[in-house]
Design a protein around this motif. Structure first.
Motif, PDB file in Angstrom:
ATOM      1  N   ARG A   9      -9.453   1.475  -2.055  1.00 43.88           N
ATOM      2  CA  ARG A   9      -8.690   1.396  -0.803  1.00 43.88           C
ATOM      3  C   ARG A   9      -7.815   0.148  -0.852  1.00 43.88           C
ATOM      4  NH1 ARG A   9      -9.227   5.092   2.789  1.00 43.88           N
ATOM      5  NH2 ARG A   9     -11.183   6.187   3.102  1.00 43.88           N
ATOM      6  N   PHE A  10      -6.612   0.274  -0.314  1.00 38.72           N
ATOM      7  CA  PHE A  10      -5.657  -0.832  -0.353  1.00 38.72           C
ATOM      8  C   PHE A  10      -6.244  -2.108   0.242  1.00 38.72           C
ATOM      9  CE2 PHE A  10      -2.219  -3.214   1.766  1.00 38.72           C
ATOM     10  CZ  PHE A  10      -1.521  -3.605   0.635  1.00 38.72           C
ATOM     11  N   MET A  11      -6.939  -1.990   1.360  1.00 39.95           N
ATOM     12  CA  MET A  11      -7.500  -3.164   2.031  1.00 39.95           C
ATOM     13  C   MET A  11      -8.628  -3.822   1.241  1.00 39.95           C
ATOM     14  SD  MET A  11      -5.777  -3.819   4.725  1.00 39.95           S
ATOM     15  CE  MET A  11      -6.830  -4.891   5.641  1.00 39.95           C
ATOM     16  N   GLU A  12      -9.196  -3.116   0.290  1.00 42.16           N
ATOM     17  CA  GLU A  12     -10.313  -3.656  -0.484  1.00 42.16           C
ATOM     18  C   GLU A  12      -9.894  -4.174  -1.852  1.00 42.16           C
ATOM     19  OE1 GLU A  12     -13.042  -0.389  -0.579  1.00 42.16           O
ATOM     20  OE2 GLU A  12     -13.361  -0.433   1.586  1.00 42.16           O
ATOM     21  N   THR A  13      -8.612  -4.131  -2.166  1.00 41.77           N
ATOM     22  CA  THR A  13      -8.162  -4.592  -3.473  1.00 41.77           C
ATOM     23  C   THR A  13      -8.228  -6.106  -3.563  1.00 41.77           C
ATOM     24  OG1 THR A  13      -5.869  -4.591  -2.708  1.00 41.77           O
ATOM     25  CG2 THR A  13      -6.619  -2.647  -3.917  1.00 41.77           C
ATOM     26  N   THR A  14      -8.360  -6.582  -4.766  1.00 45.73           N
ATOM     27  CA  THR A  14      -8.372  -8.015  -5.034  1.00 45.73           C
ATOM     28  C   THR A  14      -7.296  -8.321  -6.061  1.00 45.73           C
ATOM     29  OG1 THR A  14     -10.006  -7.754  -6.791  1.00 45.73           O
ATOM     30  CG2 THR A  14     -10.844  -8.209  -4.569  1.00 45.73           C
ATOM     31  N   ARG A  15      -7.037  -9.571  -6.256  1.00 45.47           N
ATOM     32  CA  ARG A  15      -6.048  -9.985  -7.255  1.00 45.47           C
ATOM     33  C   ARG A  15      -6.471  -9.454  -8.618  1.00 45.47           C
ATOM     34  NH1 ARG A  15      -3.640 -15.996  -7.890  1.00 45.47           N
ATOM     35  NH2 ARG A  15      -1.840 -15.335  -9.088  1.00 45.47           N
ATOM     36  N   GLY A  16      -5.517  -8.954  -9.379  1.00 46.11           N
ATOM     37  CA  GLY A  16      -5.822  -8.438 -10.697  1.00 46.11           C
ATOM     38  C   GLY A  16      -6.028  -6.936 -10.718  1.00 46.11           C
ATOM     39  N   GLN A  17      -5.691  -6.256  -9.608  1.00 47.62           N
ATOM     40  CA  GLN A  17      -5.786  -4.805  -9.552  1.00 47.62           C
ATOM     41  C   GLN A  17      -4.401  -4.210  -9.318  1.00 47.62           C
ATOM     42  OE1 GLN A  17      -9.016  -4.526  -6.490  1.00 47.62           O
ATOM     43  NE2 GLN A  17      -9.788  -2.997  -7.932  1.00 47.62           N
ATOM     44  N   CYS A  18      -4.161  -3.031  -9.889  1.00 42.92           N
ATOM     45  CA  CYS A  18      -2.893  -2.332  -9.725  1.00 42.92           C
ATOM     46  C   CYS A  18      -2.735  -1.911  -8.266  1.00 42.92           C
ATOM     47  CB  CYS A  18      -2.840  -1.112 -10.641  1.00 42.92           C
ATOM     48  SG  CYS A  18      -1.344  -0.131 -10.458  1.00 42.92           S
ATOM     49  N   MET A  19      -1.600  -2.226  -7.670  1.00 41.13           N
ATOM     50  CA  MET A  19      -1.341  -1.932  -6.261  1.00 41.13           C
ATOM     51  C   MET A  19      -0.491  -0.686  -6.054  1.00 41.13           C
ATOM     52  SD  MET A  19      -2.811  -4.180  -4.512  1.00 41.13           S
ATOM     53  CE  MET A  19      -3.438  -5.823  -4.499  1.00 41.13           C
ATOM     54  N   PHE A  20      -0.400   0.185  -7.046  1.00 42.23           N
ATOM     55  CA  PHE A  20       0.407   1.400  -6.940  1.00 42.23           C
ATOM     56  C   PHE A  20      -0.302   2.408  -6.044  1.00 42.23           C
ATOM     57  CE2 PHE A  20       1.784   5.603  -8.318  1.00 42.23           C
ATOM     58  CZ  PHE A  20       3.157   5.444  -8.306  1.00 42.23           C
ATOM     59  N   PHE A  21       0.367   2.805  -4.935  1.00 41.12           N
ATOM     60  CA  PHE A  21      -0.226   3.789  -4.030  1.00 41.12           C
ATOM     61  C   PHE A  21      -0.301   5.144  -4.719  1.00 41.12           C
ATOM     62  CE2 PHE A  21       0.666   0.736  -0.678  1.00 41.12           C
ATOM     63  CZ  PHE A  21      -0.458   0.897   0.122  1.00 41.12           C
ATOM     64  N   LEU A  22      -1.443   5.789  -4.608  1.00 42.25           N
ATOM     65  CA  LEU A  22      -1.635   7.101  -5.206  1.00 42.25           C
ATOM     66  C   LEU A  22      -0.874   8.154  -4.419  1.00 42.25           C
ATOM     67  CD1 LEU A  22      -5.411   6.859  -6.095  1.00 42.25           C
ATOM     68  CD2 LEU A  22      -3.428   6.360  -7.498  1.00 42.25           C
ATOM     69  N   PRO A  23      -0.517   9.263  -5.052  1.00 43.82           N
ATOM     70  CA  PRO A  23       0.256  10.307  -4.364  1.00 43.82           C
ATOM     71  C   PRO A  23      -0.425  10.761  -3.072  1.00 43.82           C
ATOM     72  CG  PRO A  23       0.070  10.776  -6.694  1.00 43.82           C
ATOM     73  CD  PRO A  23      -0.807   9.593  -6.425  1.00 43.82           C
ATOM     74  N   GLY A  24       0.358  10.823  -2.000  1.00 45.03           N
ATOM     75  CA  GLY A  24      -0.156  11.258  -0.712  1.00 45.03           C
ATOM     76  C   GLY A  24      -0.893  10.182   0.060  1.00 45.03           C
ATOM     77  N   GLU A  25      -0.956   8.976  -0.451  1.00 41.63           N
ATOM     78  CA  GLU A  25      -1.663   7.870   0.201  1.00 41.63           C
ATOM     79  C   GLU A  25      -0.671   6.767   0.550  1.00 41.63           C
ATOM     80  OE1 GLU A  25      -4.898   7.992   0.791  1.00 41.63           O
ATOM     81  OE2 GLU A  25      -5.335   9.756  -0.400  1.00 41.63           O
ATOM     82  N   SER A  26      -0.858   6.136   1.689  1.00 41.32           N
ATOM     83  CA  SER A  26      -0.055   4.973   2.056  1.00 41.32           C
ATOM     84  C   SER A  26      -0.719   4.246   3.204  1.00 41.32           C
ATOM     85  CB  SER A  26       1.371   5.393   2.437  1.00 41.32           C
ATOM     86  OG  SER A  26       1.340   6.177   3.599  1.00 41.32           O
ATOM     87  N   GLY A  27      -0.239   3.084   3.491  1.00 37.26           N
ATOM     88  CA  GLY A  27      -0.793   2.293   4.592  1.00 37.26           C
ATOM     89  C   GLY A  27      -2.070   1.571   4.207  1.00 37.26           C
ATOM     90  N   ARG A  28      -2.669   0.902   5.165  1.00 39.18           N
ATOM     91  CA  ARG A  28      -3.868   0.098   4.903  1.00 39.18           C
ATOM     92  C   ARG A  28      -5.060   0.932   4.445  1.00 39.18           C
ATOM     93  NH1 ARG A  28      -4.493  -4.479   9.488  1.00 39.18           N
ATOM     94  NH2 ARG A  28      -2.565  -3.990  10.526  1.00 39.18           N
ATOM     95  N   GLU A  29      -5.180   2.123   4.973  1.00 41.74           N
ATOM     96  CA  GLU A  29      -6.330   2.963   4.636  1.00 41.74           C
ATOM     97  C   GLU A  29      -6.083   3.824   3.398  1.00 41.74           C
ATOM     98  OE1 GLU A  29      -9.235   2.573   6.186  1.00 41.74           O
ATOM     99  OE2 GLU A  29      -8.215   1.013   7.320  1.00 41.74           O
ATOM    100  N   GLY A  30      -4.881   3.737   2.829  1.00 38.83           N
ATOM    101  CA  GLY A  30      -4.554   4.524   1.643  1.00 38.83           C
ATOM    102  C   GLY A  30      -5.219   3.979   0.388  1.00 38.83           C
TER     103      GLY A  30
END
Length: 83
Positions: A9-30
């Motif tokens: 989940r975007f809100m749970e990412t940390t530094r050093g992780q790919c931030m590319f939104f997956l298809p059909g996903e966006s926003g904080r909960e994506g």
């Protein structure tokens, strides 16, 4: 097996992780890719989102050489330059 094994989940990412939104996903909960990387995107998604600039030709029009016949101090306006 998931196509994105590091899906996070975007809100749970940390530094050093790919931030590319997956298809059909966006926003904080994506969900994002989440693959380990030293940049904002993993190598696969970096290549998909960053295209090299193509070398283009730039042409300049010298509008000062086409002065009006009765006006020696004529400065062309934008409509004359674009024609």
């Amino acid at each position: 097996m998931s196509a994105f094994p590091f899906k996070t989940r975007f809100m749970e990412t940390t530094r050093g992780q790919c931030m590319f939104f997956l298809p059909g996903e966006s926003g904080r909960e994506g969900f994002v890719c989440g693959a380990p990387t030293e940049r904002s995107y993993c190598d696969c998604h970096h290549k998909a989102t960053h295209q090299p600039l193509k070398k283009g030709n730039v042409f300049f029009l010298d509008a000062s050489s086409s002065a009006a016949p009765d006006d020696t101090d004529h400065e062309p306006d934008l409509t004359e330059v674009l024609q």
